[in-house]
Enzyme design. Sequence first.
Site, PDB file in Angstrom:
ATOM      1  N   GLY A  13       0.829  -1.204   0.000  1.00 35.42           N
ATOM      2  CA  GLY A  13       0.000   0.000   0.000  1.00 35.42           C
ATOM      3  C   GLY A  13       0.860   1.250   0.000  1.00 35.42           C
ATOM      4  O   GLY A  13       0.484   2.269   0.586  1.00 35.42           O
ATOM      5  N   GLY A  14       1.997   1.178  -0.679  1.00 39.11           N
ATOM      6  CA  GLY A  14       2.968   2.275  -0.631  1.00 39.11           C
ATOM      7  C   GLY A  14       2.689   3.411  -1.604  1.00 39.11           C
ATOM      8  O   GLY A  14       3.471   4.355  -1.694  1.00 39.11           O
ATOM      9  N   GLY A  17      -1.133   7.761   0.996  1.00 38.80           N
ATOM     10  CA  GLY A  17      -1.376   7.849   2.433  1.00 38.80           C
ATOM     11  C   GLY A  17      -0.185   7.487   3.311  1.00 38.80           C
ATOM     12  O   GLY A  17       0.951   7.920   3.067  1.00 38.80           O
ATOM     13  N   ILE A  18      -0.468   6.700   4.326  1.00 35.23           N
ATOM     14  CA  ILE A  18       0.557   6.323   5.305  1.00 35.23           C
ATOM     15  C   ILE A  18       1.678   5.525   4.625  1.00 35.23           C
ATOM     16  O   ILE A  18       2.860   5.704   4.939  1.00 35.23           O
ATOM     17  CB  ILE A  18      -0.092   5.499   6.444  1.00 35.23           C
ATOM     18  N   SER A 137      -4.722  -0.409  14.054  1.00 39.23           N
ATOM     19  CA  SER A 137      -5.562   0.791  14.126  1.00 39.23           C
ATOM     20  C   SER A 137      -6.107   0.898  15.538  1.00 39.23           C
ATOM     21  O   SER A 137      -6.351  -0.130  16.195  1.00 39.23           O
ATOM     22  CB  SER A 137      -6.739   0.680  13.144  1.00 39.23           C
ATOM     23  N   TYR A 150     -14.058  -4.166  10.132  1.00 37.58           N
ATOM     24  CA  TYR A 150     -12.736  -3.524  10.032  1.00 37.58           C
ATOM     25  C   TYR A 150     -12.014  -3.613  11.375  1.00 37.58           C
ATOM     26  O   TYR A 150     -10.844  -4.001  11.446  1.00 37.58           O
ATOM     27  CB  TYR A 150     -12.914  -2.062   9.599  1.00 37.58           C
TER      28      TYR A 150
HETATM   29  N1  LIG Z   1      -6.141   6.908   7.788  1.00 40.57           N
HETATM   30  C1  LIG Z   1      -6.468   6.522   9.014  1.00 40.57           C
HETATM   31  O1  LIG Z   1      -7.162   7.246   9.753  1.00 40.57           O
HETATM   32  C2  LIG Z   1      -6.001   5.192   9.545  1.00 40.57           C
HETATM   33  C3  LIG Z   1      -6.138   4.943  10.911  1.00 40.57           C
HETATM   34  C4  LIG Z   1      -5.706   3.731  11.417  1.00 40.57           C
HETATM   35  C5  LIG Z   1      -5.139   2.790  10.578  1.00 40.57           C
HETATM   36  N2  LIG Z   1      -5.030   3.054   9.246  1.00 40.57           N
HETATM   37  C6  LIG Z   1      -4.417   2.024   8.417  1.00 40.57           C
HETATM   38  O2  LIG Z   1      -3.382   2.591   7.668  1.00 40.57           O
HETATM   39  C7  LIG Z   1      -3.169   1.791   6.495  1.00 40.57           C
HETATM   40  C8  LIG Z   1      -3.043   2.689   5.275  1.00 40.57           C
HETATM   41  O3  LIG Z   1      -4.251   3.371   5.101  1.00 40.57           O
HETATM   42  P1  LIG Z   1      -4.321   4.888   4.617  1.00 40.57           P
HETATM   43  O4  LIG Z   1      -5.167   5.607   5.585  1.00 40.57           O
HETATM   44  O5  LIG Z   1      -2.975   5.395   4.301  1.00 40.57           O
HETATM   45  O6  LIG Z   1      -5.236   4.735   3.314  1.00 40.57           O
HETATM   46  P2  LIG Z   1      -4.915   4.734   1.758  1.00 40.57           P
HETATM   47  O7  LIG Z   1      -4.268   6.011   1.376  1.00 40.57           O
HETATM   48  O8  LIG Z   1      -6.185   4.357   1.117  1.00 40.57           O
HETATM   49  O9  LIG Z   1      -3.836   3.581   1.615  1.00 40.57           O
HETATM   50  C9  LIG Z   1      -4.129   2.237   1.441  1.00 40.57           C
HETATM   51  C10 LIG Z   1      -3.221   1.712   0.361  1.00 40.57           C
HETATM   52  O10 LIG Z   1      -3.329   0.290   0.338  1.00 40.57           O
HETATM   53  C11 LIG Z   1      -3.444  -0.122  -1.003  1.00 40.57           C
HETATM   54  N3  LIG Z   1      -4.223  -1.343  -1.010  1.00 40.57           N
HETATM   55  C12 LIG Z   1      -5.505  -1.506  -0.614  1.00 40.57           C
HETATM   56  N4  LIG Z   1      -5.878  -2.771  -0.792  1.00 40.57           N
HETATM   57  C13 LIG Z   1      -4.814  -3.425  -1.302  1.00 40.57           C
HETATM   58  C14 LIG Z   1      -4.578  -4.747  -1.718  1.00 40.57           C
HETATM   59  N5  LIG Z   1      -5.544  -5.672  -1.667  1.00 40.57           N
HETATM   60  N6  LIG Z   1      -3.362  -5.064  -2.203  1.00 40.57           N
HETATM   61  C15 LIG Z   1      -2.390  -4.138  -2.290  1.00 40.57           C
HETATM   62  N7  LIG Z   1      -2.546  -2.868  -1.906  1.00 40.57           N
HETATM   63  C16 LIG Z   1      -3.748  -2.522  -1.441  1.00 40.57           C
HETATM   64  C17 LIG Z   1      -4.115   1.012  -1.742  1.00 40.57           C
HETATM   65  O11 LIG Z   1      -3.718   1.059  -3.102  1.00 40.57           O
HETATM   66  P3  LIG Z   1      -4.576   0.355  -4.265  1.00 40.57           P
HETATM   67  O12 LIG Z   1      -5.998   0.726  -4.031  1.00 40.57           O
HETATM   68  O13 LIG Z   1      -3.996   0.908  -5.525  1.00 40.57           O
HETATM   69  O14 LIG Z   1      -4.335  -1.105  -4.103  1.00 40.57           O
HETATM   70  C18 LIG Z   1      -3.583   2.224  -1.011  1.00 40.57           C
HETATM   71  O15 LIG Z   1      -2.406   2.729  -1.620  1.00 40.57           O
HETATM   72  C19 LIG Z   1      -4.313   0.785   6.465  1.00 40.57           C
HETATM   73  O16 LIG Z   1      -3.872  -0.428   7.053  1.00 40.57           O
HETATM   74  C20 LIG Z   1      -5.341   1.421   7.388  1.00 40.57           C
HETATM   75  O17 LIG Z   1      -6.215   0.477   7.940  1.00 40.57           O
HETATM   76  C21 LIG Z   1      -5.443   4.236   8.709  1.00 40.57           C
END
Ligand SMILES: NC(=O)c1ccc[n+]([C@@H]2O[C@H](COP(=O)([O-])OP(=O)(O)OC[C@H]3O[C@@H](n4cnc5c(N)ncnc54)[C@H](OP(=O)(O)O)[C@@H]3O)[C@@H](O)[C@H]2O)c1
Length: 248
Positions: A13-14, A17-18, A137, A150
Amino acid sequence: MGQLEGKTAVVTGGGTGIGLATAARLVSEGAHVFITGRREDVLDRAVESIGSAVTAVPGDIAEPADLDRLYDAVRDRGRGLDVVFANAASATFAPLAQATGEQFDQIFGVNVRGTLLTVQKALPLLNDGASVILNASVRADDGWEDYGLYAASKAAVRSLARTWANELKGRGVRVNAVSPGAIDTPGIDTAVGEENAAAVKADLATGVPVGRIGRPEEVAAAVAFLASADSSFMLGTTLYVDGGEKQF
Ligand SMILES: NC(=O)c1ccc[n+]([C@@H]2O[C@H](COP(=O)([O-])OP(=O)(O)OC[C@H]3O[C@@H](n4cnc5c(N)ncnc54)[C@H](OP(=O)(O)O)[C@@H]3O)[C@@H](O)[C@H]2O)c1
């Protein structure tokens, strides 16, 4: 000298976002970073923004063959693997009465099974002293309405960090988790819809003791710490990056 000079890292997921912020931070610390995600154009933009020492391998962590391609690319580089940030996850929400089996399979298939495969397939490549970081999370710790599947998937991830830390400690491989609170990423926009995102983020900020939601770079800093030898006495733990949300 960066803290990860000469190291090799994988960030799932690079592309956004995070994950993107973490990939950039690990590169700035001296690592070569492999990023993966399903959207090739998003990965291309991430590579362009990071600039150097980053390789994109498009793929889905729920697909074993895609992970094999990712780790083949790491293997071809010939330096093993020092850091795995298992970050990719799926977030969709539904109350108990409406949650479907398909939704369960999708969320657990990516967040739990995909995380399992990400780490399991990395095992043959891990160098001595490697660091594996799982992204959990704060939702793993509470019972927000609609977040059940989730939250349960993230509680499973947090649990796996403990077990895998115990199983891998003999190899000198450390496994830990980060537990972010609300972080301003495209993930929130996708989960709640672009049109609702600003209001949801403002509302989320009211529940955070520091008075705002977090930045992806703030989670990246915690991951870089867990990836480095500075965290050498941390094993199986969860590092909260939540502005105090779960601490008071
Ligand atoms: N933002 C928050 O408030 C928050 C809080 C707690 C935890 N988190 C955790 O932080 C992590 C990153 O989330 P984010 O908030 O940075 O959201 P994000 O920007 O949507 O990042 C998620 C990334 O994961 C990739 N992804 C999703 N499903 C995938 C799959 N099946 N295979 C490969 N890549 C996949 C997506 O790219 P593609 O769609 O192109 O695959 C996207 O780049 C997640 O684990 C999330 O649960 C986020």
